[in-house]
Design a protein around this motif. Structure first.
Motif, PDB file in Angstrom:
ATOM      1  N   ASN A 121       0.839  -1.194   0.000  1.00 22.19           N
ATOM      2  CA  ASN A 121       0.000   0.000   0.000  1.00 22.19           C
ATOM      3  C   ASN A 121       0.877   1.248   0.000  1.00 22.19           C
ATOM      4  O   ASN A 121       2.101   1.168   0.144  1.00 22.19           O
ATOM      5  CB  ASN A 121      -0.923   0.006   1.232  1.00 22.19           C
ATOM      6  CG  ASN A 121      -1.892  -1.163   1.218  1.00 22.19           C
ATOM      7  OD1 ASN A 121      -2.501  -1.449   0.194  1.00 22.19           O
ATOM      8  ND2 ASN A 121      -2.038  -1.841   2.352  1.00 22.19           N
ATOM      9  N   GLY A 122       0.252   2.400  -0.118  1.00 19.36           N
ATOM     10  CA  GLY A 122       1.000   3.652  -0.089  1.00 19.36           C
ATOM     11  C   GLY A 122       1.849   3.844  -1.326  1.00 19.36           C
ATOM     12  O   GLY A 122       1.594   3.267  -2.392  1.00 19.36           O
ATOM     13  N   THR A 123       2.918   4.632  -1.190  1.00 21.53           N
ATOM     14  CA  THR A 123       3.807   4.935  -2.320  1.00 21.53           C
ATOM     15  C   THR A 123       5.270   4.722  -1.964  1.00 21.53           C
ATOM     16  O   THR A 123       6.144   5.113  -2.736  1.00 21.53           O
ATOM     17  CB  THR A 123       3.615   6.395  -2.778  1.00 21.53           C
ATOM     18  OG1 THR A 123       3.907   7.282  -1.684  1.00 21.53           O
ATOM     19  CG2 THR A 123       2.193   6.622  -3.271  1.00 21.53           C
ATOM     20  N   LYS A 124       5.545   4.130  -0.799  1.00 22.31           N
ATOM     21  CA  LYS A 124       6.928   3.969  -0.342  1.00 22.31           C
ATOM     22  C   LYS A 124       7.353   2.511  -0.426  1.00 22.31           C
ATOM     23  O   LYS A 124       6.604   1.605  -0.050  1.00 22.31           O
ATOM     24  CB  LYS A 124       7.080   4.481   1.092  1.00 22.31           C
ATOM     25  CG  LYS A 124       8.502   4.415   1.631  1.00 22.31           C
ATOM     26  CD  LYS A 124       8.573   4.804   3.094  1.00 22.31           C
ATOM     27  CE  LYS A 124       8.214   6.256   3.302  1.00 22.31           C
ATOM     28  NZ  LYS A 124       8.444   6.664   4.722  1.00 22.31           N
ATOM     29  N   LEU A 125       8.568   2.302  -0.891  1.00 25.12           N
ATOM     30  CA  LEU A 125       9.181   0.978  -0.945  1.00 25.12           C
ATOM     31  C   LEU A 125      10.308   0.957   0.072  1.00 25.12           C
ATOM     32  O   LEU A 125      11.302   1.648  -0.053  1.00 25.12           O
ATOM     33  CB  LEU A 125       9.726   0.707  -2.351  1.00 25.12           C
ATOM     34  CG  LEU A 125      10.528  -0.586  -2.578  1.00 25.12           C
ATOM     35  CD1 LEU A 125       9.697  -1.808  -2.207  1.00 25.12           C
ATOM     36  CD2 LEU A 125      10.995  -0.666  -4.019  1.00 25.12           C
ATOM     37  N   GLY A 126      10.148   0.141   1.109  1.00 23.91           N
ATOM     38  CA  GLY A 126      11.155   0.116   2.162  1.00 23.91           C
ATOM     39  C   GLY A 126      10.583   0.611   3.489  1.00 23.91           C
ATOM     40  O   GLY A 126       9.373   0.582   3.687  1.00 23.91           O
ATOM     41  N   PRO A 127      11.485   1.069   4.384  1.00 21.47           N
ATOM     42  CA  PRO A 127      12.902   1.367   4.135  1.00 21.47           C
ATOM     43  C   PRO A 127      13.781   0.120   4.038  1.00 21.47           C
ATOM     44  O   PRO A 127      13.569  -0.853   4.748  1.00 21.47           O
ATOM     45  CB  PRO A 127      13.286   2.222   5.336  1.00 21.47           C
ATOM     46  CG  PRO A 127      12.324   1.843   6.416  1.00 21.47           C
ATOM     47  CD  PRO A 127      11.056   1.478   5.743  1.00 21.47           C
ATOM     48  N   LYS A 128      14.761   0.211   3.127  1.00 18.23           N
ATOM     49  CA  LYS A 128      15.753  -0.828   2.937  1.00 18.23           C
ATOM     50  C   LYS A 128      17.104  -0.334   3.443  1.00 18.23           C
ATOM     51  O   LYS A 128      17.280   0.838   3.755  1.00 18.23           O
ATOM     52  CB  LYS A 128      15.871  -1.184   1.449  1.00 18.23           C
ATOM     53  CG  LYS A 128      14.589  -1.663   0.798  1.00 18.23           C
ATOM     54  CD  LYS A 128      14.247  -3.072   1.215  1.00 18.23           C
ATOM     55  CE  LYS A 128      13.066  -3.619   0.439  1.00 18.23           C
ATOM     56  NZ  LYS A 128      12.744  -5.011   0.829  1.00 18.23           N
ATOM     57  N   GLU A 129      18.071  -1.263   3.520  1.00 20.32           N
ATOM     58  CA  GLU A 129      19.439  -0.907   3.878  1.00 20.32           C
ATOM     59  C   GLU A 129      20.369  -1.203   2.712  1.00 20.32           C
ATOM     60  O   GLU A 129      20.034  -1.995   1.816  1.00 20.32           O
ATOM     61  CB  GLU A 129      19.886  -1.671   5.118  1.00 20.32           C
ATOM     62  CG  GLU A 129      19.121  -1.310   6.383  1.00 20.32           C
ATOM     63  CD  GLU A 129      19.670  -2.008   7.618  1.00 20.32           C
ATOM     64  OE1 GLU A 129      20.810  -2.533   7.544  1.00 20.32           O
ATOM     65  OE2 GLU A 129      18.980  -2.033   8.647  1.00 20.32           O
ATOM     66  N   GLU A 130      21.525  -0.563   2.717  1.00 16.01           N
ATOM     67  CA  GLU A 130      22.520  -0.819   1.683  1.00 16.01           C
ATOM     68  C   GLU A 130      22.852  -2.312   1.640  1.00 16.01           C
ATOM     69  O   GLU A 130      23.022  -2.956   2.673  1.00 16.01           O
ATOM     70  CB  GLU A 130      23.790  -0.017   1.956  1.00 16.01           C
ATOM     71  CG  GLU A 130      23.630   1.484   1.790  1.00 16.01           C
ATOM     72  CD  GLU A 130      24.923   2.214   2.080  1.00 16.01           C
ATOM     73  OE1 GLU A 130      25.795   2.273   1.189  1.00 16.01           O
ATOM     74  OE2 GLU A 130      25.064   2.724   3.214  1.00 16.01           O
TER      75      GLU A 130
END
Length: 310
Positions: A121-130
């Motif tokens: 849902n929404g528009t954000k992917l993550g948060p991810k890490e390096e």
């Protein structure tokens, strides 16, 4: 017949050119799929009639524009078929125009699933890490003809390999390995289309990342300090997302009289107020910067105190 394409829910015009004065026209008839009974008729008055079980008010033959044409509004998928326009004249031979109409059914809006098959849902992917991998699947339902499904990153096509899974479901699974700091705020877009008559349907996500600090430094530490006088030294860290937490240590003991300021989205300044004693001579004052959302990673710098007596 001429091959023409229309999109479900939109309008299309089928031309039936009248090249002589209307006084020479007896009637104009439209037929579908070889039927002998017309679905639309315009007589000389002109009087218009549209079969209610076919087009009804959705169709109108426009003789005021050139060439004359049959406007069909709100196309239905069952409108697809072979159409024939017949113009009967008073004194000259009948003319006929044929059209093979294909009605394109647009696919549904794409949806995106995470690596565990859960709807995002929404528009954000993550948060991810390096160093993380991005694994997401675009799913598209419906569409005639079968739509294409592809992934774009920042507007560049990176994966156009899709598969038909079950029913009318098409999927494209994207594996984007080992993301880097530079990938922050990249736009991952799933795009589907099955005609160039309308714009592709898209669903996009912006990559959010937690980033470790890149630098930490004590700003202009004094060469020596006088015992029992109060001093303020500052330490700056940059590169962390969200902003780094800065802690101070004298030896192994954490210092408490500090004040932190956020200078920008990834720069933090911490000021330490302290009063050294003669016993602090030669001890290390440590500034440590860490991102609480990136476990086990921190940066630190030390300053060896030279304490003198006044």
């Amino acid at each position: 017949p001429y091959n023409v394409e229309g999109v479900e829910g939109r309008s299309i015009e089928l031309q039936c050119p009248i090249t002589v004065p209307l006084t020479e026209v007896s009637m104009v008839l439209w037929f579908k799929d070889g039927a002998g009974i017309p679905l639309y008729r315009m007589a000389r008055q002109p009087a218009h009639w549209s079969a209610p079980e076919v087009f009804g008010s959705r169709a109108k033959f426009n003789i005021d524009k050139s060439p004359a044409s049959l406007l069909i509004k709100d196309l239905k998928r069952h409108d697809q078929g072979l159409y024939r326009c017949r113009i009967d004249f008073r004194t000259i031979q009948t003319q006929t125009y044929r059209y093979n109409l294909t009605v394109i059914v647009l696919p549904e809006q794409p949806v995106v699933l995470d690596r565990w098959g859960r709807l995002m849902n929404g528009t954000k992917l993550g948060p991810k890490e390096e160093g993380d991998d991005v694994v997401i699947t675009c799913r598209v339902s419906g569409g005639r003809p079968q739509p294409s499904v592809r992934w774009l990153i920042n507007g560049v096509i990176v994966d156009d390999q899709y598969e038909h899974t079950s029913g009318d479901i098409i999927e494209n699974r994207l594996l984007w390995p080992t993301i880097q700091r530079s990938d922050l705020n990249s736009i991952f877009t799933c795009q589907t289309m099955n005609t160039r008559l309308v714009e592709a349907k898209e669903t996009s996500y912006v990559l959010d990342m937690h980033l470790k600090p890149l630098s930490v430094r004590v700003i202009d530490p004094p060469g020596s300090v006088v015992a029992d006088k109060r001093y303020e030294v500052s330490c700056e860290s940059s590169g962390s997302r969200p902003n780094a937490i800065i802690t101070w240590y004298k030896g192994k003991r954490q210092m408490r009289r500090t004040k932190d300021d956020i200078l920008s989205h990834n720069r933090t300044l911490s000021s330490l107020s302290f009063s050294p004693s003669t016993e602090d001579d030669g001890k290390l004052l440590t500034c440590r910067a860490e991102n609480p959302d990136v476990k086990g990673l921190f940066l630190e710098t030390t300053w060896k105190m030279n304490v003198v007596c006044e």
